[in-house]
Design a protein around this motif. Sequence first.
Motif, PDB file in Angstrom:
ATOM      1  N   LYS A 110     -35.800 -20.528 100.401  1.00 47.90           N
ATOM      2  CA  LYS A 110     -35.303 -19.383 101.165  1.00 47.90           C
ATOM      3  C   LYS A 110     -33.958 -18.893 100.630  1.00 47.90           C
ATOM      4  CE  LYS A 110     -35.903 -21.579 105.087  1.00 47.90           C
ATOM      5  NZ  LYS A 110     -35.995 -21.946 106.507  1.00 47.90           N
ATOM      6  N   PHE A 111     -33.087 -19.815 100.257  1.00 45.52           N
ATOM      7  CA  PHE A 111     -31.788 -19.407  99.718  1.00 45.52           C
ATOM      8  C   PHE A 111     -31.964 -18.605  98.429  1.00 45.52           C
ATOM      9  CE2 PHE A 111     -29.712 -23.322 101.863  1.00 45.52           C
ATOM     10  CZ  PHE A 111     -29.469 -22.594 103.015  1.00 45.52           C
ATOM     11  N   ARG A 112     -32.909 -19.016  97.588  1.00 44.85           N
ATOM     12  CA  ARG A 112     -33.156 -18.281  96.351  1.00 44.85           C
ATOM     13  C   ARG A 112     -33.669 -16.867  96.653  1.00 44.85           C
ATOM     14  NH1 ARG A 112     -35.398 -23.229  94.541  1.00 44.85           N
ATOM     15  NH2 ARG A 112     -37.491 -22.440  95.016  1.00 44.85           N
ATOM     16  N   GLU A 113     -34.548 -16.754  97.635  1.00 45.00           N
ATOM     17  CA  GLU A 113     -35.148 -15.458  97.958  1.00 45.00           C
ATOM     18  C   GLU A 113     -34.125 -14.475  98.513  1.00 45.00           C
ATOM     19  OE1 GLU A 113     -38.499 -15.805 100.489  1.00 45.00           O
ATOM     20  OE2 GLU A 113     -39.663 -17.028  99.094  1.00 45.00           O
ATOM     21  N   THR A 114     -33.205 -14.950  99.342  1.00 43.28           N
ATOM     22  CA  THR A 114     -32.264 -14.037 100.010  1.00 43.28           C
ATOM     23  C   THR A 114     -30.993 -13.804  99.214  1.00 43.28           C
ATOM     24  OG1 THR A 114     -31.288 -15.879 101.272  1.00 43.28           O
ATOM     25  CG2 THR A 114     -33.100 -14.667 102.300  1.00 43.28           C
ATOM     26  N   ARG A 122     -24.662 -13.566 104.057  1.00 42.70           N
ATOM     27  CA  ARG A 122     -24.626 -15.006 103.803  1.00 42.70           C
ATOM     28  C   ARG A 122     -25.801 -15.629 104.535  1.00 42.70           C
ATOM     29  NH1 ARG A 122     -19.172 -16.171 102.377  1.00 42.70           N
ATOM     30  NH2 ARG A 122     -20.003 -18.141 101.585  1.00 42.70           N
ATOM     31  N   HIS A 123     -26.363 -16.689 103.963  1.00 44.15           N
ATOM     32  CA  HIS A 123     -27.528 -17.334 104.551  1.00 44.15           C
ATOM     33  C   HIS A 123     -27.173 -18.778 104.899  1.00 44.15           C
ATOM     34  CE1 HIS A 123     -32.223 -17.739 104.309  1.00 44.15           C
ATOM     35  NE2 HIS A 123     -31.735 -18.104 105.480  1.00 44.15           N
ATOM     36  N   ALA A 124     -27.417 -19.143 106.149  1.00 42.83           N
ATOM     37  CA  ALA A 124     -27.139 -20.503 106.611  1.00 42.83           C
ATOM     38  C   ALA A 124     -28.334 -21.023 107.394  1.00 42.83           C
ATOM     39  CB  ALA A 124     -25.891 -20.533 107.478  1.00 42.83           C
ATOM     40  N   THR A 125     -28.473 -22.336 107.426  1.00 44.79           N
ATOM     41  CA  THR A 125     -29.501 -22.979 108.231  1.00 44.79           C
ATOM     42  C   THR A 125     -28.859 -24.100 109.039  1.00 44.79           C
ATOM     43  OG1 THR A 125     -30.089 -24.497 106.431  1.00 44.79           O
ATOM     44  CG2 THR A 125     -31.353 -22.455 106.606  1.00 44.79           C
ATOM     45  N   ALA A 126     -29.478 -24.416 110.167  1.00 45.57           N
ATOM     46  CA  ALA A 126     -28.964 -25.488 111.028  1.00 45.57           C
ATOM     47  C   ALA A 126     -30.127 -26.207 111.673  1.00 45.57           C
ATOM     48  CB  ALA A 126     -28.036 -24.917 112.102  1.00 45.57           C
ATOM     49  N   VAL A 127     -29.942 -27.495 111.941  1.00 46.65           N
ATOM     50  CA  VAL A 127     -30.915 -28.285 112.679  1.00 46.65           C
ATOM     51  C   VAL A 127     -30.187 -28.963 113.825  1.00 46.65           C
ATOM     52  CG1 VAL A 127     -30.629 -30.255 111.103  1.00 46.65           C
ATOM     53  CG2 VAL A 127     -32.655 -30.118 112.572  1.00 46.65           C
ATOM     54  N   SER A 135     -26.533 -30.493 112.302  1.00 44.00           N
ATOM     55  CA  SER A 135     -26.136 -30.417 110.900  1.00 44.00           C
ATOM     56  C   SER A 135     -26.436 -29.001 110.445  1.00 44.00           C
ATOM     57  CB  SER A 135     -26.919 -31.417 110.036  1.00 44.00           C
ATOM     58  OG  SER A 135     -26.587 -32.759 110.360  1.00 44.00           O
ATOM     59  N   ALA A 136     -25.590 -28.451 109.575  1.00 39.66           N
ATOM     60  CA  ALA A 136     -25.787 -27.073 109.118  1.00 39.66           C
ATOM     61  C   ALA A 136     -25.230 -26.926 107.714  1.00 39.66           C
ATOM     62  CB  ALA A 136     -25.115 -26.084 110.069  1.00 39.66           C
ATOM     63  N   ARG A 137     -25.725 -25.904 107.017  1.00 44.22           N
ATOM     64  CA  ARG A 137     -25.250 -25.650 105.660  1.00 44.22           C
ATOM     65  C   ARG A 137     -25.319 -24.148 105.376  1.00 44.22           C
ATOM     66  NH1 ARG A 137     -29.993 -29.482 103.278  1.00 44.22           N
ATOM     67  NH2 ARG A 137     -31.812 -28.313 103.991  1.00 44.22           N
ATOM     68  N   LEU A 138     -24.446 -23.724 104.479  1.00 47.19           N
ATOM     69  CA  LEU A 138     -24.320 -22.319 104.093  1.00 47.19           C
ATOM     70  C   LEU A 138     -24.481 -22.209 102.583  1.00 47.19           C
ATOM     71  CD1 LEU A 138     -23.359 -19.324 104.740  1.00 47.19           C
ATOM     72  CD2 LEU A 138     -21.053 -20.157 104.252  1.00 47.19           C
ATOM     73  N   TRP A 139     -25.301 -21.267 102.140  1.00 50.86           N
ATOM     74  CA  TRP A 139     -25.482 -21.078 100.706  1.00 50.86           C
ATOM     75  C   TRP A 139     -24.268 -20.365 100.126  1.00 50.86           C
ATOM     76  CZ3 TRP A 139     -28.134 -23.121  96.969  1.00 50.86           C
ATOM     77  CH2 TRP A 139     -28.188 -22.474  95.731  1.00 50.86           C
ATOM     78  N   VAL A 147     -23.222 -25.548 100.965  1.00 47.02           N
ATOM     79  CA  VAL A 147     -22.045 -26.307 101.384  1.00 47.02           C
ATOM     80  C   VAL A 147     -22.173 -26.610 102.874  1.00 47.02           C
ATOM     81  CG1 VAL A 147     -20.545 -25.336  99.609  1.00 47.02           C
ATOM     82  CG2 VAL A 147     -20.737 -24.173 101.804  1.00 47.02           C
ATOM     83  N   PRO A 148     -21.673 -27.752 103.311  1.00 43.56           N
ATOM     84  CA  PRO A 148     -21.862 -28.137 104.716  1.00 43.56           C
ATOM     85  C   PRO A 148     -21.018 -27.306 105.671  1.00 43.56           C
ATOM     86  CG  PRO A 148     -20.497 -29.745 103.570  1.00 43.56           C
ATOM     87  CD  PRO A 148     -21.001 -28.799 102.526  1.00 43.56           C
ATOM     88  N   VAL A 149     -21.553 -27.085 106.850  1.00 41.59           N
ATOM     89  CA  VAL A 149     -20.812 -26.474 107.951  1.00 41.59           C
ATOM     90  C   VAL A 149     -20.135 -27.594 108.730  1.00 41.59           C
ATOM     91  CG1 VAL A 149     -20.998 -25.170 110.112  1.00 41.59           C
ATOM     92  CG2 VAL A 149     -22.374 -24.509 108.109  1.00 41.59           C
TER      93      VAL A 149
END
Length: 482
Positions: A110-114, A122-127, A135-139, A147-149
């Motif tokens: 997903k990070f590659r696509e966006t 900016r694209h970030a994901t969280a669980v 836990s979360a991270r930002l491309w 990189v970690p949030v």
Amino acid sequence: MVEIRLTGAQYEALRMYLLSRRDVESKAFVLCGSVEGHERTALVGRAVILVPERAYEARTATRVVTSREFILPLLLRCAGEGLSCLEAHTHPWAEEACFSGIDDRSDAGKFRETEALPAPFRHATAVFGSGMGFSARLWDRGLKRAVPVSRLTVVDAPLRFHRAQGSAPEALSDHQAAVFDRQVRAFGADGQAMLRDMTVAVVGAGGMGSEIDQTLALLGVGHLILIDPDALEESNANRVVAVSGRDIGAGRPKVEAIAATLSALCEPPRVTAVPADVRERKVWPHLASADLIVGAVDSAAARHFLNAFCACALIPYIDAGVGIAVQDGKVEAAGGQVRTVLPGTTPCLSCLDRELSERAAEEQAPEERELSRAAGYIHGERVPRPQVAFLNGVVAHALAWEVVKLATGCLSVAPYVEYDLAQPALYPVVGAQRDPDCLVCSPAGLLGMGEAGLSGLDRERSGARVPLPESDKEENDGGDTE
């Protein structure tokens, strides 16, 4: 540091939906503005989009997939409005929230696509786990890696700083515990640690601003950012604290003189002195690095800017002001007020004062600025106002008390407090309501717009109209909680 900021309502909507089922994973999207500070990147909540059942392609206890037909309009909206995207999902079976191998592979794709979407996207994901630990991270486009949030901040009363899984706040040192022993007895070691870990930007270093600076330093606020463009002069000698006669005689910049004094305290805060007008673009990263912004300014233009900046960046703002009315050498009225703005929760200054933006525009007219300069008073007043140290002190300390309540939760925050010097009395103002159509703090205004909204503020200062986003009424029916 990378941070996510959400309003109290946004966080609660996210929590309620993500934890509504414990048998399967759930997913939601947060469309965010983004702001870049000197020491942090922040994604700030603009809208929470809940995924309806029909939009799931797969939803089990260990896997969740959202249809591309649902996601594409969200990405188009981000591109059109200058927003970023946070994807959040749950591991309802886990107490600790950690990305799985499936998450790692999915996020990499997903990070590659966006990455092709234009900045400031900016694209970030969280669980999130079963107790909302996360836990979360930002491309990071520059580093080409995630990189970690570090923190999720809930802008509410009190402020809530949720640290990412695996990190914990540092306890008070023995020295800190000794210095602040009497305060710890009042609002606890955890409350004192909250103050120590906070960054507060104070705009204005005059009589009241300097009182606020000194009091927050003595309370143990860990990092103070002091912003004011002015140098000391003789007329400051009767009310500006934390400076010396030598500083005044040398015409030293106010913030530099105050910073030097505060740095000599027994438990000194970290102090960043910024001798510049707060509306200059170079100052904005300092504001964006703050957990809280305090305004002790004497112009409508500065107040209007700070109010709008905090709405864009989802940063709490506390404003203070004083006034003395004099007729024929007699004080007719005197007092002040402290107003606490929690973006998206309490009324902003524009809600409370419908004419604030008009007065700000008038102050920026060339003829008005020239009158101010000719009077030797450059913050929007044609003539200097009466000022006395004791009035500044009362209002400054009332503001500091709201800071403590906001940080520690030891008592409820009072959004609007007035002080009447003639009575004397300090009392809350009740009944103030948010304007649902406010151009600053409503979901259709600047709330959570981040850099896109700040660019509008820059154009506003140059005389151009601030562009506002179109109404979001035609949103998907999947549970938009704007």
